[in-house]
Write an enzyme that holds these catalytic residues in place. Sequence first.
Site, PDB file in Angstrom:
ATOM      1  N   ARG A 114       0.889  -1.177   0.152  1.00 12.76           N
ATOM      2  CA  ARG A 114       0.096   0.060   0.098  1.00 12.76           C
ATOM      3  C   ARG A 114       0.863   1.344   0.049  1.00 12.76           C
ATOM      4  NH1 ARG A 114      -5.230  -1.288   0.967  1.00 12.76           N
ATOM      5  NH2 ARG A 114      -5.765   0.571   0.031  1.00 12.76           N
ATOM      6  N   GLU A 131      -1.761   8.338  -5.853  1.00  9.51           N
ATOM      7  CA  GLU A 131      -1.693   7.822  -7.087  1.00  9.51           C
ATOM      8  C   GLU A 131      -2.799   8.641  -7.961  1.00  9.51           C
ATOM      9  OE1 GLU A 131      -2.820   3.768  -6.516  1.00  9.51           O
ATOM     10  OE2 GLU A 131      -0.962   3.234  -5.698  1.00  9.51           O
ATOM     11  N   HIS A 142       0.497   0.934 -10.312  1.00  4.90           N
ATOM     12  CA  HIS A 142      -0.433  -0.208  -9.501  1.00  4.90           C
ATOM     13  C   HIS A 142      -0.918  -1.101 -10.355  1.00  4.90           C
ATOM     14  CE1 HIS A 142      -3.070  -0.034  -5.799  1.00  4.90           C
ATOM     15  NE2 HIS A 142      -3.053  -0.988  -6.140  1.00  4.90           N
TER      16      HIS A 142
END
Length: 322
Positions: free
Chosen positions: A235, A264, A283
């Site tokens: 994370r 992000e 990601h």
Amino acid sequence: MTLASPLRKLVVGRPLPEHAQAWIAAQAPGIEIAELRDDYSILADADVLWPGLETPDGDRLLALAPRLRWLQAFGAGVDRWLTPSFIDSDIVLTNASGIHGIQIAEHTLSLLLAFARGLPTLIRGQNEVLHHPPLRQFELAGQTLLIVGFGRIAEALAPRAAALGLKVIGARRRIGGPLPEGLDRLVVLDALPDALAAADHVVSILPLTPQTQGFFDATRFAQIKHGAHFYNVGRGASVDHAALAGALASGKLAGAGLDVTEPEPLPADHPLRRLPNVLLTAHTAGASPHYQERALAIALENLSRFQSGRPLVNVVDKRTGY
């Protein structure tokens, strides 16, 4: 778990394939399946929610879905729902932990191999005339990999890393039982400073909880072996990115492979975007052509178990967050 009343309405965040709809009709006759789009009012009488990417947080969900009894997340992270009121509620929370092992293990190894073979430098220089650009290459065999947050993804990563000749150390809150496959040793997080000092590569696969927020800070980066590489496939908020950028710029860390960041995406002017020894993979580590079928298999298995009052798989402890 026992059922006080039969399930009447399942709300899904994305369309279900026909075979899944047929299976649900057989397992839960009479249940209504509704797709959550822009109108959250359909949650008002929902018993079960299988959300997609965009869903309300825990407090709003409690207000929108007062009858909700079970939420099946199609990912591993559940922190967006873990508000104090949701934690105290009777809603059962399950996730899709375990479906990410293969692809995230392979993705992590690709980052290690990229640095080992100097791929960031080679890719940047592929349009230049230099046949042998200056670069630093090394061998993974014989080096030490520390995996912080030793859960199911780490269980897939450890034997694959060991097969490349890496010595693998795992770190987690509690240890006990047989040593997982591929590990040289397993340590508790309290012993992390010594493990960080010994590792050539440090991979974070930590969940996001109040205890892991900013876990990798300036103090922990100072404890890492000089010239090591750091990777985050857990994370983004578990890492202090200013501290990470400082460790990279100073040469304390030789490089970083980041699949997740906070926020992000990182802003265009973020220091980590300007450093040549950083790989950002947006990601994508959990992506797989088999992702949805694996997540759906867990949801369907849990629906069968919920209907019959059997224990569900992947139940999240809402107080610890995993």
